[in-house]
Structure formats: C-alpha cells, structure tokens
Design a protein around this motif. Sequence first.
Motif, PDB file in Angstrom:
ATOM      1  N   TYR A   1      27.466 -17.001  12.028  1.00  0.00           N
ATOM      2  CA  TYR A   1      26.119 -17.401  12.430  1.00  0.00           C
ATOM      3  C   TYR A   1      25.884 -18.881  12.162  1.00  0.00           C
ATOM      4  CZ  TYR A   1      21.168 -18.365  12.249  1.00  0.00           C
ATOM      5  OH  TYR A   1      19.942 -18.949  12.447  1.00  0.00           O
ATOM      6  N   ASN A   2      25.287 -19.531  13.135  1.00  0.00           N
ATOM      7  CA  ASN A   2      24.683 -20.847  13.014  1.00  0.00           C
ATOM      8  C   ASN A   2      23.576 -20.930  14.052  1.00  0.00           C
ATOM      9  OD1 ASN A   2      25.354 -22.765  11.025  1.00  0.00           O
ATOM     10  ND2 ASN A   2      27.362 -23.156  11.936  1.00  0.00           N
ATOM     11  N   PRO A   3      22.586 -21.748  13.838  1.00  0.00           N
ATOM     12  CA  PRO A   3      21.592 -21.938  14.905  1.00  0.00           C
ATOM     13  C   PRO A   3      22.225 -22.588  16.129  1.00  0.00           C
ATOM     14  CG  PRO A   3      21.166 -23.415  13.055  1.00  0.00           C
ATOM     15  CD  PRO A   3      22.302 -22.544  12.648  1.00  0.00           C
ATOM     16  N   ASP A   4      21.534 -22.516  17.221  1.00  0.00           N
ATOM     17  CA  ASP A   4      21.950 -23.220  18.434  1.00  0.00           C
ATOM     18  C   ASP A   4      21.525 -24.681  18.265  1.00  0.00           C
ATOM     19  OD1 ASP A   4      22.215 -24.361  20.962  1.00  0.00           O
ATOM     20  OD2 ASP A   4      21.633 -22.528  22.014  1.00  0.00           O
ATOM     21  N   PHE A   5      22.451 -25.495  17.812  1.00  0.00           N
ATOM     22  CA  PHE A   5      22.112 -26.887  17.486  1.00  0.00           C
ATOM     23  C   PHE A   5      21.647 -27.667  18.708  1.00  0.00           C
ATOM     24  CE2 PHE A   5      25.221 -25.907  14.010  1.00  0.00           C
ATOM     25  CZ  PHE A   5      24.333 -26.048  12.947  1.00  0.00           C
ATOM     26  N   ALA A   6      22.234 -27.369  19.858  1.00  0.00           N
ATOM     27  CA  ALA A   6      21.837 -28.088  21.078  1.00  0.00           C
ATOM     28  C   ALA A   6      20.398 -27.746  21.463  1.00  0.00           C
ATOM     29  CB  ALA A   6      22.795 -27.749  22.222  1.00  0.00           C
ATOM     30  N   ALA A   7      20.046 -26.460  21.369  1.00  0.00           N
ATOM     31  CA  ALA A   7      18.672 -26.057  21.672  1.00  0.00           C
ATOM     32  C   ALA A   7      17.705 -26.651  20.654  1.00  0.00           C
ATOM     33  CB  ALA A   7      18.567 -24.532  21.681  1.00  0.00           C
ATOM     34  N   TRP A   8      18.115 -26.713  19.411  1.00  0.00           N
ATOM     35  CA  TRP A   8      17.315 -27.314  18.347  1.00  0.00           C
ATOM     36  C   TRP A   8      16.999 -28.776  18.708  1.00  0.00           C
ATOM     37  CZ3 TRP A   8      18.997 -25.901  12.704  1.00  0.00           C
ATOM     38  CH2 TRP A   8      18.012 -26.292  11.789  1.00  0.00           C
TER      39      TRP A   8
ATOM     40  N   ALA B   1      31.139 -18.959   3.768  1.00  0.00           N
ATOM     41  CA  ALA B   1      31.092 -18.712   5.210  1.00  0.00           C
ATOM     42  C   ALA B   1      29.663 -18.410   5.635  1.00  0.00           C
ATOM     43  CB  ALA B   1      32.017 -17.558   5.580  1.00  0.00           C
ATOM     44  N   PHE B   2      29.336 -18.776   6.873  1.00  0.00           N
ATOM     45  CA  PHE B   2      28.006 -18.526   7.412  1.00  0.00           C
ATOM     46  C   PHE B   2      28.045 -17.236   8.230  1.00  0.00           C
ATOM     47  CE2 PHE B   2      27.485 -23.424   7.591  1.00  0.00           C
ATOM     48  CZ  PHE B   2      27.281 -23.452   6.215  1.00  0.00           C
ATOM     49  N   TYR B   3      27.493 -16.167   7.671  1.00  0.00           N
ATOM     50  CA  TYR B   3      27.477 -14.863   8.320  1.00  0.00           C
ATOM     51  C   TYR B   3      26.040 -14.391   8.498  1.00  0.00           C
ATOM     52  CZ  TYR B   3      32.473 -14.388   7.211  1.00  0.00           C
ATOM     53  OH  TYR B   3      33.821 -14.572   7.122  1.00  0.00           O
ATOM     54  N   LYS B   4      25.849 -13.514   9.463  1.00  0.00           N
ATOM     55  CA  LYS B   4      24.549 -12.894   9.677  1.00  0.00           C
ATOM     56  C   LYS B   4      24.533 -11.556   8.932  1.00  0.00           C
ATOM     57  CE  LYS B   4      22.722 -13.276  13.739  1.00  0.00           C
ATOM     58  NZ  LYS B   4      22.444 -13.062  15.193  1.00  0.00           N
ATOM     59  N   GLY B   5      23.809 -11.544   7.808  1.00  0.00           N
ATOM     60  CA  GLY B   5      23.729 -10.328   7.012  1.00  0.00           C
ATOM     61  C   GLY B   5      25.097  -9.902   6.513  1.00  0.00           C
ATOM     62  N   GLN B   6      25.334  -8.619   6.540  1.00  0.00           N
ATOM     63  CA  GLN B   6      26.622  -8.068   6.105  1.00  0.00           C
ATOM     64  C   GLN B   6      27.514  -7.709   7.285  1.00  0.00           C
ATOM     65  OE1 GLN B   6      27.388  -7.962   2.799  1.00  0.00           O
ATOM     66  NE2 GLN B   6      25.390  -8.971   2.519  1.00  0.00           N
TER      67      GLN B   6
END
Length: 592
Positions: free
Chosen positions: A518-525, A508-513
């Motif tokens: 979490y994922n980047p903002d793909f559209a902004a990217w 799973a993609f989590y921010k820290g503990q």
Amino acid sequence: MPRMKGGELIAQYLVQEKVPYIFGICGHGNVGILDALYDVRDRLQLISPRHEQCAGHMADAYFRVKHQPVATLTSTGPGSANMVMSCATALSDSSAFLCITSNVPTSQHNRAPFQELYTHNQADFAQVMRPVVKRAFQPSRVDMLPLALRQAMDTMVTGRPGPVNLDIPYNVYQEEADVELPPASHLQRAHRPGASEADLALALDLLAAAHQPVLFIGHGATLSEAGPEVTALAEQLGVPVITSPNGMGCIRGDHPLALGFIGRNGAYPANEAGRRADLVITLGTRFDDRSSSSWHEGYSWNFPKTRLVHVDIDPQELGRNYAPDLGVIADIQVFMRQLLKALAQRPEIRAARYAPWLEQVRGWQAQWEAFVRPHFGDSTTPLRPEFVVDTLQKVLPDDVILALDSGVHHNWFMQFWRSLRPQSMLNSWGYSSMGFGVCGVMGAQLAAPGRPCVAVVGDGGFTMAPYVLCTAVEHNLPVVWIVWNNFAWGAIRDLQYGLFDGREIGTAFYKGQSGERYNPDFAAWARACGADGYTVTRPQDLGATVQQALKNQRPCVIDVHVDADVRPPSTGTWQLPPIPYKEPAYGKPFKA
C-alpha cells in the motif's frame, strides 16, 4: 540616532545584508515582526511553507547552492521546536542560515506563561537549540539587537559555516529604542586561512615520497569553491580523486580521474584505491563511519600505514578519526592554490612518477564498469534501480540541481550518479534527515531560478512532508519530485534482510494484515494540490515523462515504481555495533 522598533531593526538589517528571503510561519509569538516585514516585502520576501522544519531545510539548501545565507522565522514553542531537525541537518553538513525563533515576553519570564520552557532557567529555549547551532544568541532588549545581529551574521559564515539561532522575546519586536543599524557584515568569506611554508614543504615532501597517492575531497572543498584547483592538481599529477557525497561535482563525475564515493555503498575503484594508497591528501572531509567502512582497516583505508595529509578549516576535525602525518588548518581553495604554486619548484613531483599507479586504477575502473553496466539497460517492471539512475543521468540536463532525501535510493545515487557541477548534488549526509530533499529542493529552486531542480525522494520520506506541494503551487516553483516507490522503508528493510535473516517487521507498507502493498496514489495527490502528477510503472516511460515534466515548468510529482528486491552491491562495509559487519559483495579488503 533613529528610534526603531526591534522588528523594524531586524527587517532593515536583513535588507542591508541583501538577504532576499525569510522562510517562516506566522504565530502569536512573531506577529510583532510581520508588520515590519510588510514594509520591506519588495526587498525581503517572506515565504511560508506549511511546516517549520521545511523552512529550515529550504534555507539550508539555498545556502548549499548559492553560498549566501537566508533567514527563517518561527513563533514560540512548537513552531521553533520544529526547527531542531533542520538546524541539526545544516550544522552536520556545514550549511548556514539565520534561525530567528521567538520567545515569551521578558515581563513574563519564569512565570510559566504560554509556551515558556522554564524548568531549569527562564525562557530556556536557547538551550534546546544549543547542540544544533553554531551559536545561540538571546537579546532581551532592543538595544541589544544591533550587536547580536552583526555577531550572528558573522558567526554563520566565518570559518566552518553553520546555522545560528537568534532567540527573541516577542515584546522586543514591538518595543522601541534609540538604535542604529549595525555596520554591514564584512566577514563573509573574508577569513580564508592558508598553510604555512613549513606545512606546504612537508606536504610536497610526502608527495615526492609517495608512489600511490589519492585525493579525498568533501564538503569543505565544495564550500571553498575549490573545484577548479582540485581538478587542476589531479590533472597535473595524474592523481585519482575520491569524493564524499557533498564533495561530488568539484571534479566532474565523468572525469577519468574521478573515482566517486567510498565506503560500503561506494564505487569499487574508490575503495580499492583508498585501501591501497600510500598517501591520502584529504580536503575538507571528516572520515565519518560511512565513508571509512566504520574505520575497519583494509576496507576503505589503511591508516596509519598509509600516510595522511588532512586539510580542514575546522581544527576540531583534524585527527578526529585518523591521526594525520600533517594536519593543516586552511581554507581548501587557498591551500590548493598554494600547493599548485609550490609544485613549480619541485620538478621531481610529476605525473610520470604516478603513472603505474594510475594504470592500476584504470584497471579497477574497467572491472567495475564491466560488472555494473549490464544492469543499467535492464528493462523490467517494476523498474530496476540502476536503470532509474542511468535514465535520469541521460535525460536530466548538465546544470540540474539534484536534491536527495535519506533512503535506499540515496545509496544508489551515491554509487552511480555523476554530478557534473559543484553545489549541484544536495545530500543530508551527516544527519541523514528525512524531509531534507523533499523540502530543500524548493530552496534550491529559489537560489537558482533558471536551473532545473529535481528531488529524488523515497516514498517514506515524501509522505513525511507532502505539504511541499502547497508551497510549490503557491509560488509557482517548477520543482520535480521523483518518488522512489518501493512500498517500504527500503534501507532499513534491507538491513533486516542482511543482518537478521530476513526477519522483517515494521519496514514494509501493507494494508492491514492482508499483505497487500500500500501507498497513496502520489500522482493523484499532486493533482489534488494543483501540481502535475504522473505514475511510471514501465521502464520505457521514465525518460519521456521526466522530460515532459521539465518542459512543463510546473510543480510535478512522478511516482516511479522501483524493484525493492535489488540491493546496491557493497564494495566496503558498514557496522552497527555490536552486530557483526558484512564482507563486501564486490572486492576484497586489503591489509597493507
């Protein structure tokens, strides 16, 4: 004879062979050929993606769409090592391109110069490539290039296609010799063997004795462009057709006789027909573990009780996993034309014989449709996977080229996508490489500039290769990437849930503990790179957003938030030995 530099000879030969593109990245090891490419830039375009693996995937996808090979170019050391993944992907799926790698100069062989592999043999990079290409050549003088180039081009496309490596010491690009261009390759698709009269007669005898036959078609049928013949035979006899992912589109996916993919994440009618058939005629397939339910009897197939006619251009694949009653080394299109012609002499082999069987198959199709169809219209946030597949099926035009990456989204598309044209559903099937769909879709767009090209890729796969946006913007490629955003390595997380009681770790993609997804903002990217970018979190926005992206004719990323807790219903099985395999969620195994 004219006096030519090695780089000039290579460039002129590629032009002679009408190779339109060379995908690659510059380096000190190939700078000696770049000047020669400059001279032919109006006939042979150098396109430089931001990673060498991407160059290979682009060349691979170009061949899958157009069935004509292009070339790649990399420098010594890491640049060429990055080609291993894309060559392995192409070799596994019978796709061809000329992989030109560079090596240290011959005068420095075995002296451990910068980027030489020398532990076992001088300039030993060809041995790195050996397992992942059809053939590796290493010409060490300019006068060796003409033969190596001709043999490399012929080897790529003769018989079962595959990538070929041409590993060139970088002094050879600049050194001169009295050489002529080799003759043009005359073997492209020229050698297409057919079946003997005895084999055709036996195949017809097996059809005459059968009551419940099926056709199972794979990439061999696609490569031979045998779709019209497969469809004609199926319609003439009323025989259902099962497809591997790389065979999809040879018979239209919406054809009443098309049953779709077989295996764990296949369609129920395909598995039910496969395990109950009394004769399987397989055309250009390998019976790998995913299309055979890991070879467990009764889940997808029932060999050896079911009779088997196995046709393939590669003799190594005949009988690899199931011993055939008849093995035929032949080009699929040639064999199908022979079979259709020979059927005219066997009036007892006709559709009426198989009509009761077809009626059973239609019943399974109706059952499956009743089971899955209600979810296709579910309006949920995040979006339900079936809804995403169905919406794309409705809004994407019939001539779309769909490139799929490895991931859980691929399972959903194998199960429900209906490819309407051959060479239009691109999969990394044999090697299941992350990045193939992300990068390959640009090669597909170059192969078919007038057609919409859409990649459906996982959030994990896209973040492995986000640099593709730079290349698409630089070359104005109107590719659309649809990111299946479930905040996880979803396919592996589902295995943890199914096989290890939900003991999830590392998927799973989590921010820290914090537990916050979490994922980047793909559209902004995408917008930061100069492409269009959209985020879709509501089902009512998906169709219109995709249509707008296609209308804009610009590179675009659409970030689609998909429900991670809905899993494809298994209709076969798949095993990771020694872990016990699961029973199908829908349908039951059948022991003949």
